[in-house]
Motif scaffolding. Structure first.
Motif, PDB file in Angstrom:
ATOM      1  N   ILE A 122      45.261  25.561  40.540  1.00 33.29           N
ATOM      2  CA  ILE A 122      46.298  26.481  40.990  1.00 33.29           C
ATOM      3  C   ILE A 122      46.234  27.696  40.077  1.00 33.29           C
ATOM      4  N   VAL A 123      46.174  28.873  40.713  1.00 34.61           N
ATOM      5  CA  VAL A 123      46.019  30.130  39.991  1.00 34.61           C
ATOM      6  C   VAL A 123      47.268  30.972  40.189  1.00 34.61           C
ATOM      7  N   GLU A 124      47.682  31.621  39.109  1.00 32.06           N
ATOM      8  CA  GLU A 124      48.798  32.566  39.139  1.00 32.06           C
ATOM      9  C   GLU A 124      48.215  33.960  38.916  1.00 32.06           C
ATOM     10  N   LEU A 125      48.658  34.916  39.741  1.00 33.57           N
ATOM     11  CA  LEU A 125      48.172  36.287  39.609  1.00 33.57           C
ATOM     12  C   LEU A 125      49.314  37.232  39.917  1.00 33.57           C
ATOM     13  N   THR A 126      49.479  38.251  39.088  1.00 30.32           N
ATOM     14  CA  THR A 126      50.461  39.295  39.369  1.00 30.32           C
ATOM     15  C   THR A 126      49.734  40.619  39.456  1.00 30.32           C
ATOM     16  N   GLY A 127      50.318  41.523  40.245  1.00 31.01           N
ATOM     17  CA  GLY A 127      49.730  42.846  40.361  1.00 31.01           C
ATOM     18  C   GLY A 127      50.170  43.535  41.632  1.00 31.01           C
ATOM     19  N   ALA A 128      49.568  44.676  41.867  1.00 29.83           N
ATOM     20  CA  ALA A 128      49.837  45.441  43.079  1.00 29.83           C
ATOM     21  C   ALA A 128      49.344  44.651  44.292  1.00 29.83           C
ATOM     22  N   SER A 129      49.926  44.934  45.440  1.00 29.17           N
ATOM     23  CA  SER A 129      49.555  44.229  46.672  1.00 29.17           C
ATOM     24  C   SER A 129      48.060  44.310  46.950  1.00 29.17           C
ATOM     25  N   GLU A 130      47.456  45.460  46.663  1.00 25.37           N
ATOM     26  CA  GLU A 130      46.026  45.648  46.902  1.00 25.37           C
ATOM     27  C   GLU A 130      45.191  44.725  46.021  1.00 25.37           C
ATOM     28  N   LYS A 131      45.632  44.512  44.792  1.00 20.97           N
ATOM     29  CA  LYS A 131      44.934  43.597  43.882  1.00 20.97           C
ATOM     30  C   LYS A 131      45.031  42.165  44.407  1.00 20.97           C
ATOM     31  N   ILE A 132      46.217  41.780  44.857  1.00 20.05           N
ATOM     32  CA  ILE A 132      46.419  40.431  45.391  1.00 20.05           C
ATOM     33  C   ILE A 132      45.533  40.228  46.620  1.00 20.05           C
ATOM     34  N   ASP A 133      45.517  41.234  47.517  1.00 23.13           N
ATOM     35  CA  ASP A 133      44.688  41.157  48.728  1.00 23.13           C
ATOM     36  C   ASP A 133      43.204  41.034  48.369  1.00 23.13           C
ATOM     37  N   GLY A 134      42.755  41.821  47.389  1.00 22.20           N
ATOM     38  CA  GLY A 134      41.356  41.772  46.961  1.00 22.20           C
ATOM     39  C   GLY A 134      40.978  40.416  46.377  1.00 22.20           C
ATOM     40  N   PHE A 135      41.876  39.865  45.590  1.00 24.14           N
ATOM     41  CA  PHE A 135      41.645  38.542  45.002  1.00 24.14           C
ATOM     42  C   PHE A 135      41.524  37.486  46.096  1.00 24.14           C
ATOM     43  N   LEU A 136      42.449  37.514  47.051  1.00 24.37           N
ATOM     44  CA  LEU A 136      42.386  36.544  48.155  1.00 24.37           C
ATOM     45  C   LEU A 136      41.114  36.714  48.976  1.00 24.37           C
TER      46      LEU A 136
END
Length: 167
Positions: A122-136
């Motif tokens: 399980i990974v936790e990530l915070t940031g701008a929506s674009e960063k979250i989208d890129g990670f996914l």
């Protein structure tokens, strides 16, 4: 249509969120993201809402929301003058053959592995929506078991946005 982020300071009491959200729905606006939390004053909550609209629809929703008696203040969080973040928790299936590759992606995005077993992490990530989208998007070639996102929260960089006590 433009993505709009608004911040609404409201009384911290029962059914306030329902009243605000139903106003959006009655006016035909779809809320893309919604976060609520108390502020430094426990009597006041902050609602951050994200929706798509134009200048006219933004003006309409600001005007109509401001009329609710539970609303203390409402304003737009402008992109260049505000900071926005989301929190993501994602569960990814893994084994010894792909664990290192997934960990490398997590490190590149400055995420944090908060739980690890032989079969998943399980990974936790915070940031701008674009960063979250890129990670996914980078994780899409792996077996993503579960995704949980908080939605956008934001704060103005300006000093005078907190609601002042109205005594």
């Amino acid at each position: 249509m433009k993505r709009e982020v608004i911040s609404i300071f409201v009384d911290n009491s029962a059914n306030v969120l329902t009243r605000v959200a139903s106003l959006f729905g009655r006016r035909g606006f779809n809320i893309e993201s919604l976060t609520v939390s108390t502020t430094s004053d426990p009597a006041i909550s902050r609602i951050t809402a994200v929706f798509n609209g134009n200048e006219q629809s933004l003006h309409q929703i600001l005007t109509q929301t401001r009329k609710l008696e539970v609303v203390r203040d409402i304003f737009t969080l402008e992109k260049g003058r505000s900071l926005f973040r989301e929190l993501l928790l994602v569960k990814v299936a893994c084994d010894k053959t792909n664990r290192a590759a997934i960990r490398e992606i997590v490190d590149i995005y400055r995420g944090k592995i908060i739980s690890l077993s032989k079969t998943c992490m399980i990974v936790e990530l915070t940031g701008a929506s674009e960063k979250i989208d890129g990670f996914l998007d980078m994780l899409s070639c792996y077996d993503v078991l579960e995704v949980c996102r908080t939605g956008v929260t934001g704060i103005s960089r300006d000093a005078n946005t907190e609601v002042e006590d109205e005594e």
